[in-house]
Design a protein around this motif. Sequence first.
Motif, PDB file in Angstrom:
ATOM      1  N   ARG A 147       0.894  -1.137   0.034  1.00 39.10           N
ATOM      2  CA  ARG A 147      -0.065  -0.115  -0.233  1.00 39.10           C
ATOM      3  C   ARG A 147       1.103   1.319  -0.384  1.00 39.10           C
ATOM      4  O   ARG A 147       0.239   2.223  -0.230  1.00 39.10           O
ATOM      5  CB  ARG A 147      -1.035   0.114   1.173  1.00 39.10           C
ATOM      6  CG  ARG A 147      -1.621  -1.132   1.267  1.00 39.10           C
ATOM      7  CD  ARG A 147      -2.723  -1.408   2.444  1.00 39.10           C
ATOM      8  NE  ARG A 147      -2.093  -1.379   3.855  1.00 39.10           N
ATOM      9  CZ  ARG A 147      -2.856  -1.390   4.938  1.00 39.10           C
ATOM     10  NH1 ARG A 147      -4.172  -1.163   5.063  1.00 39.10           N
ATOM     11  NH2 ARG A 147      -1.682  -1.543   6.126  1.00 39.10           N
ATOM     12  N   SER A 148       2.155   1.164   0.031  1.00 34.69           N
ATOM     13  CA  SER A 148       3.061   2.464   0.471  1.00 34.69           C
ATOM     14  C   SER A 148       4.582   1.705   0.034  1.00 34.69           C
ATOM     15  O   SER A 148       4.634   0.592   0.330  1.00 34.69           O
ATOM     16  CB  SER A 148       3.362   2.747   1.812  1.00 34.69           C
ATOM     17  OG  SER A 148       3.660   3.690   2.061  1.00 34.69           O
ATOM     18  N   ARG A 149       5.307   3.021  -0.585  1.00 30.88           N
ATOM     19  CA  ARG A 149       6.564   2.816  -0.994  1.00 30.88           C
ATOM     20  C   ARG A 149       7.366   3.331  -0.125  1.00 30.88           C
ATOM     21  O   ARG A 149       8.423   3.599   0.088  1.00 30.88           O
ATOM     22  CB  ARG A 149       7.380   3.069  -2.442  1.00 30.88           C
ATOM     23  CG  ARG A 149       6.155   2.300  -3.154  1.00 30.88           C
ATOM     24  CD  ARG A 149       5.812   0.841  -3.054  1.00 30.88           C
ATOM     25  NE  ARG A 149       7.515  -0.114  -4.044  1.00 30.88           N
ATOM     26  CZ  ARG A 149       7.001  -0.940  -3.649  1.00 30.88           C
ATOM     27  NH1 ARG A 149       6.030  -1.467  -3.478  1.00 30.88           N
ATOM     28  NH2 ARG A 149       8.360  -1.810  -4.201  1.00 30.88           N
ATOM     29  N   ASN A 150       6.603   4.202   1.151  1.00 35.03           N
ATOM     30  CA  ASN A 150       7.866   4.626   2.247  1.00 35.03           C
ATOM     31  C   ASN A 150       8.575   3.798   3.142  1.00 35.03           C
ATOM     32  O   ASN A 150       7.867   3.508   4.082  1.00 35.03           O
ATOM     33  CB  ASN A 150       6.712   5.355   3.210  1.00 35.03           C
ATOM     34  CG  ASN A 150       7.167   7.181   3.820  1.00 35.03           C
ATOM     35  OD1 ASN A 150       8.257   6.498   4.107  1.00 35.03           O
ATOM     36  ND2 ASN A 150       6.962   7.865   3.380  1.00 35.03           N
ATOM     37  N   VAL A 151       9.488   3.921   3.042  1.00 31.57           N
ATOM     38  CA  VAL A 151      10.645   3.354   3.360  1.00 31.57           C
ATOM     39  C   VAL A 151      10.893   3.804   5.463  1.00 31.57           C
ATOM     40  O   VAL A 151      10.807   2.878   6.031  1.00 31.57           O
ATOM     41  CB  VAL A 151      12.366   3.147   3.172  1.00 31.57           C
ATOM     42  CG1 VAL A 151      13.111   2.333   3.371  1.00 31.57           C
ATOM     43  CG2 VAL A 151      11.584   2.264   1.721  1.00 31.57           C
TER      44      VAL A 151
END
Length: 544
Positions: A147-151
Amino acid sequence: MLTAKVNPSTPEQPPLPNPTSTQHHNLPRDPGETPAPARPAAEEHLILWARAFIYVWAIAWFSLVSADPDLWGHIHFGKEIVEQGAVHDTNPHSYTAEGYRWINHEWLMEVIFYGIYSVADSTGLILAKLFLGIYIIHLLSGLHFARSRNVTVYLGLFLLAVPAMSAGFMTRPHLATFLFLTWMVVVLQKFFEGNQRVILWMPMIFLGWVNSHGGVVAGLGIFGLITFIEVARGWKSKERARRLLANIFILCCAAVLMHPNHYKLWVFFYESLGRERVITEWMPVPLGTADYIHYKILAGLFVVSWFLPTKKRVWELTVLTVALVYGFKHQRHTVLAVILLLPYLSMQYSQFLARLDFRPHYVKLSNHFRWAAQAVLLVFMIFFLINRWQLFSGNNYKIWVEASVYPTYAARFMQANGLSGNTVVPFDWGEYWIWKFPQAKVSIDGRFRTAYPQSIIDLNAAFATGRPEGDRLLTDFPTQFVLTGHHEAAHRSMEDQSGWVKIYQDPISKIFARKTEPPSPALDKHRKGELIDPTTPVPYEFPG
């Protein structure tokens, strides 16, 4: 206004997916959402390295090697089930509660523990626990990156979550509750994102859960609360989804009756769960200390999330509020709260940073800098792995039984002299004593209310704390030996107890034998000075 967002399903449903899958390519997007651009290879490398680091971080935190007080019993009871082909319905291991009903809500995990132990010793139990922990982190990581690529959000949350969960990762049947709860969370998240057919997995989850651990009560309560909230809210435009959720919950209620004790298991839960437990893991989380600091930070992030300008689901806010309250009320529930929190916090803070157009600048950096950063991560991962390897190798890759915690020397003394019999034992040593002396019986053990009436529990607690009514264990029951621990008041008071003779003592325990005429074998050997006290060290390897 808080709104629950459920995307309508497509007319033709896709094939039934694996609930552990992290792929969401078949889920409809929000209205107005533009397709995601192709992801650069540098971003994929960053995600790969971040996940690898968190998995190694989990190994470092989940690799507790100390023996749990009930592990001996779980393996022993699992062996009995396999050999007898049935689950005991009465307590055969206690002389104070002989014939009392035994509600074994952990029987399946005990069989699994025995199977692993018989094939791979306690090394296998450590590896199985680590695999399960990493698998849970893998599932929750998959939810985040689907749902998110926020590392940045991923690393921040999981660096907190793993230590917050670690206290629960002893080798105990409650590991099953962590696994089944994670599966339930994955299924529910997918369902509310539009994949309605995935909810069909839920009855199977509860069927396995109810036979593995009593934490199924929490799972059924969470699922029931979610169903109630969503049905009550109407779902007027999602009538099919509302009916499906309600029908699946009814099937889950039927599934949890498929247990050797049937409805009696739930009668026991009803009668037992509301009573006080004077056990450390059932104590509240201390608020004025740094204890459980990672859990407290995650709870704080949940409170802050209420004020973020992001979409929220009513059922999530309700369930998480209840879960956090129970986490602070009972230490053992902190892990459950963290598992429930992670998908919510992941989405909330990823959405918030996306609104701020916050993106890590990693992908813009030179290849040389990225390689250097990856090398640093690799060094840290190797360090963690070497540290854990050294910890395991120091005890021959076995679970560690500390002689300063368990009565290993007292048990060896009894075995060396051929002594055994009905024994008053401290609560935490009961299942260790059952393992060492299966032909004898104990006054109490860690099965607690599942196998003992409250009156016997109270008598043993009174004896341990030095209250006069506890002496009934010595007068009203056929007690032959008393094993005391240095942490009990009885450790001192038994010295002055008439009718009893101390036959053994070490830094953490004492053994007393009843005076009889004619003298018992133990007393006779004691009077003649024939009792053997071996001097060789007891191995620290399980079973000790």
